[in-house]
Design a protein around this motif. Structure first.
Motif, PDB file in Angstrom:
ATOM      1  N   THR A  60       0.828  -1.208   0.000  1.00  0.00           N
ATOM      2  CA  THR A  60       0.000   0.000   0.000  1.00  0.00           C
ATOM      3  C   THR A  60       0.862   1.257   0.000  1.00  0.00           C
ATOM      4  OG1 THR A  60      -1.810  -1.120   1.150  1.00  0.00           O
ATOM      5  CG2 THR A  60      -1.759   1.276   1.274  1.00  0.00           C
ATOM      6  N   ALA A  61       1.913   1.263   0.807  1.00  0.00           N
ATOM      7  CA  ALA A  61       2.804   2.423   0.859  1.00  0.00           C
ATOM      8  C   ALA A  61       3.452   2.673  -0.493  1.00  0.00           C
ATOM      9  CB  ALA A  61       3.871   2.214   1.930  1.00  0.00           C
ATOM     10  N   LEU A  62       3.859   1.607  -1.174  1.00  0.00           N
ATOM     11  CA  LEU A  62       4.490   1.755  -2.478  1.00  0.00           C
ATOM     12  C   LEU A  62       3.480   2.233  -3.522  1.00  0.00           C
ATOM     13  CD1 LEU A  62       6.902   1.497  -4.326  1.00  0.00           C
ATOM     14  CD2 LEU A  62       6.406  -0.946  -4.554  1.00  0.00           C
ATOM     15  N   GLN A  63       2.302   1.655  -3.514  1.00  0.00           N
ATOM     16  CA  GLN A  63       1.274   2.082  -4.462  1.00  0.00           C
ATOM     17  C   GLN A  63       0.907   3.551  -4.261  1.00  0.00           C
ATOM     18  OE1 GLN A  63      -1.449  -1.030  -3.338  1.00  0.00           O
ATOM     19  NE2 GLN A  63      -1.085  -2.210  -5.209  1.00  0.00           N
ATOM     20  N   ASN A  64       0.844   3.971  -3.012  1.00  0.00           N
ATOM     21  CA  ASN A  64       0.555   5.383  -2.727  1.00  0.00           C
ATOM     22  C   ASN A  64       1.681   6.288  -3.204  1.00  0.00           C
ATOM     23  OD1 ASN A  64      -1.926   4.805  -1.580  1.00  0.00           O
ATOM     24  ND2 ASN A  64      -1.153   4.775   0.525  1.00  0.00           N
ATOM     25  N   ALA A  65       2.934   5.827  -3.066  1.00  0.00           N
ATOM     26  CA  ALA A  65       4.073   6.611  -3.535  1.00  0.00           C
ATOM     27  C   ALA A  65       4.012   6.816  -5.048  1.00  0.00           C
ATOM     28  CB  ALA A  65       5.381   5.927  -3.141  1.00  0.00           C
ATOM     29  N   ALA A 332      14.278  10.563 -11.524  1.00  0.00           N
ATOM     30  CA  ALA A 332      13.276  11.462 -10.946  1.00  0.00           C
ATOM     31  C   ALA A 332      12.303  10.690 -10.062  1.00  0.00           C
ATOM     32  CB  ALA A 332      12.525  12.187 -12.058  1.00  0.00           C
ATOM     33  N   PHE A 333      11.927   9.493 -10.510  1.00  0.00           N
ATOM     34  CA  PHE A 333      11.032   8.673  -9.682  1.00  0.00           C
ATOM     35  C   PHE A 333      11.734   8.224  -8.402  1.00  0.00           C
ATOM     36  CE2 PHE A 333       9.529   4.345  -8.533  1.00  0.00           C
ATOM     37  CZ  PHE A 333       8.320   4.746  -7.968  1.00  0.00           C
ATOM     38  N   LEU A 334      12.991   7.819  -8.501  1.00  0.00           N
ATOM     39  CA  LEU A 334      13.715   7.399  -7.301  1.00  0.00           C
ATOM     40  C   LEU A 334      13.858   8.554  -6.311  1.00  0.00           C
ATOM     41  CD1 LEU A 334      16.528   5.057  -8.683  1.00  0.00           C
ATOM     42  CD2 LEU A 334      14.368   4.434  -7.592  1.00  0.00           C
ATOM     43  N   ASP A 335      14.090   9.764  -6.821  1.00  0.00           N
ATOM     44  CA  ASP A 335      14.158  10.930  -5.929  1.00  0.00           C
ATOM     45  C   ASP A 335      12.851  11.085  -5.148  1.00  0.00           C
ATOM     46  OD1 ASP A 335      16.755  11.690  -6.589  1.00  0.00           O
ATOM     47  OD2 ASP A 335      16.105  13.047  -8.187  1.00  0.00           O
ATOM     48  N   SER A 336      11.743  10.887  -5.839  1.00  0.00           N
ATOM     49  CA  SER A 336      10.438  11.001  -5.186  1.00  0.00           C
ATOM     50  C   SER A 336      10.211   9.850  -4.210  1.00  0.00           C
ATOM     51  CB  SER A 336       9.338  11.021  -6.242  1.00  0.00           C
ATOM     52  OG  SER A 336       8.055  11.018  -5.643  1.00  0.00           O
ATOM     53  N   LEU A 337      10.535   8.649  -4.636  1.00  0.00           N
ATOM     54  CA  LEU A 337      10.319   7.466  -3.810  1.00  0.00           C
ATOM     55  C   LEU A 337      11.080   7.548  -2.493  1.00  0.00           C
ATOM     56  CD1 LEU A 337       8.974   4.612  -3.860  1.00  0.00           C
ATOM     57  CD2 LEU A 337      11.153   3.761  -4.756  1.00  0.00           C
ATOM     58  N   LEU A 338      12.257   8.163  -2.530  1.00  0.00           N
ATOM     59  CA  LEU A 338      13.121   8.219  -1.351  1.00  0.00           C
ATOM     60  C   LEU A 338      12.975   9.511  -0.558  1.00  0.00           C
ATOM     61  CD1 LEU A 338      16.202   6.595  -3.089  1.00  0.00           C
ATOM     62  CD2 LEU A 338      14.880   5.564  -1.244  1.00  0.00           C
TER      63      LEU A 338
END
Length: 447
Positions: A60-65, A332-338
């Motif tokens: 759920t946390a990953l899907q929300n990210a 860019a996605f990894l920056d957001s994910l982290l």
């Protein structure tokens, strides 16, 4: 030991992948010392992301990210695929590099193998300086090969000894309050022995033995004994002379001697139900143990076998597929994910130590004064994967494409020793087998 042919080594590797969910295939690719670089691309468009489907809260946390990232801007759209945990590493291993996604999650010890088989690219040029700087030193150590980073994690891991304060106090046992006054191996053994003498069934210790030790738990859970005894699983591509030393054999003889005081824990409740006073396990048991014991729960470092207390570390990481055409968008996605929001959500869901300094400092569990501060203190003293000295604590499992062989041979030896085998002979056999495999595969040279 007969040297198998290349074909038979690959067949053995396939079996190993099925047996070791944490390990990718060590000798099952042509690897070379030429680095693979992702294409930068336009930084726009759709990118594909693969991740393991862990516990519900993590998913759920990953899907929300992903949803948050997609809605926050209109340049990049992430398409997420979740793959069941039990199949995940085998799927990455079996998929041709050209068919892998732009961004993928992978278990830390498998990273070097995926680099060796040209499935991962270095991420340094694609994640921001801020993101890299905010990663903890232990997380960066797990993701680094020859000065380049191929992975960063949202969270880390650690080992310790959970103690039942009520039972310890009743037995008059003095126990550590932190890393600075850790038990020596002899003091720990004395505590185990004295507690057992006061217990109706003579059992005082849980070593999570119910699933056996010829697996990744054997390596992750008890390689700290090797490091604390001044040895190593591997050094400069060789196990002989570091895994099979007299000090390591002596330390594992001590481990062997604990068996008579150890509850088999077939129901998983030895510590929570108060049958034993001490449990050697990781951060992940805190929620269960805290609920069961409340204020009687204490968290202690592993014992010191002469080279300081040690712990394992490392968990799932994120990287960029070597064949991506859009490294800029992936970064860019990894920056957001982290970022703080997503790392906080993920570590709240799974209870693991945050992999970024900013979230770690604010974590209710791991901050200074928190109930799991010990784990953060340990991770703040990373050793990397080299032979460790007394001043560092958190050791990364060997960053090598040959890790499947290392963990298979060591954990088999450990299981044998626990079952009564001679430690010296078992370690020498494991070291020879590891070195033979590395010789057969030209040392698993990495870029």
């Amino acid at each position: 030991m007969n040297t198998p042919s290349r074909r038979s080594r690959r067949t053995a590797c396939t079996a190993l992948a099925l047996a070791l969910p944490l390990a990718a295939l060590g000798a099952c690719g042509g690897g070379s010392n030429t680095a693979t670089s992702a294409e930068k691309g336009s930084g726009t468009g759709t990118i594909t992301v693969w991740a393991h489907q862990g516990q519900a809260g993590e998913s759920t946390a990953l899907q929300n990210a992903v949803k948050s990232f997609n809605s926050s801007q209109d340049k990049v759209k992430v398409k997420l695929t979740l793959i069941p945990d039990t199949d995940y590493t085998k799927t990455l291993t079996a998929t041709d590099a050209s068919k892998l996604p732009d961004v993928m999650e992978f278990d830390g010890p498998t990273m070097a193998n995926f680099v060796y088989n040209k499935k991962l690219a270095a991420i340094d040029d694609y994640v921001s300086v801020k993101t890299m700087a905010n990663a903890t030193d232990a997380i960066k150590a797990q993701g680094e090969i020859n000065g380049k980073h191929y992975g960063l994690g949202m969270y880390d891991s650690g080992l310790g000894i959970y103690g039942n304060k009520k039972l310890l106090d009743a037995a008059g046992i003095k126990y550590p309050t932190g890393l600075s006054d850790d038990w020596t191996a002899a003091e720990f053994t004395a505590a185990v022995t004295n507690l057992a003498a006061k217990d109706s069934d003579g059992k005082s210790l849980d070593l999570q033995e119910s699933g056996g030790y010829a697996n990744e738990w054997g390596t992750y859970g008890f390689a700290p004994i090797i490091w604390s005894a001044g040895g190593s699983l591997l050094e400069n591509g060789k196990a002989e002379g570091v895994l099979d030393t007299p000090a390591v054999a002596s330390a594992l003889k001590t481990f062997q001697d604990w068996k008579k005081y150890t509850d088999p824990n077939t129901d998983g409740n030895a510590f929570a139900k108060g049958r034993v006073a001490l449990s050697w396990v990781g951060h992940w048991m805190y929620p269960t143990y805290s609920k069961a014991l409340g204020d009687d729960l204490v968290v202690l470092p592993l014992p010191d076998f002469g080279n300081g207390p040690k712990t394992g570390q490392g968990s799932w990481q994120w990287g960029i597929g070597a064949n991506t055409k859009n490294g800029k968008a992936a970064g860019a996605f990894l920056d957001s994910l982290l970022n703080d929001t997503n790392v906080t959500a993920m570590t709240t869901a799974n209870g693991a130590p945050p992999g970024t300094t900013s979230v770690l400092a604010k974590s209710d569990l791991y901050k200074q004064g928190g109930p799991l501060q010990l784990f953060a203190d340990q991770l703040a003293k990373p050793c990397g994967d080299s032979r460790s000295d007394k001043s560092c604590v958190a050791v990364t499992r060997p960053v090598t494409a040959g890790y499947p062989t290392v963990t298979a041979k060591f954990s088999q030896a450990l299981a044998g020793i626990y079952g009564g085998a001679d430690p010296k002979a078992a370690l020498e056999k494991a070291a020879r087998a590891i070195d033979q495999d590395f010789s057969d595969n030209d040392g698993y040279k990495l870029p």
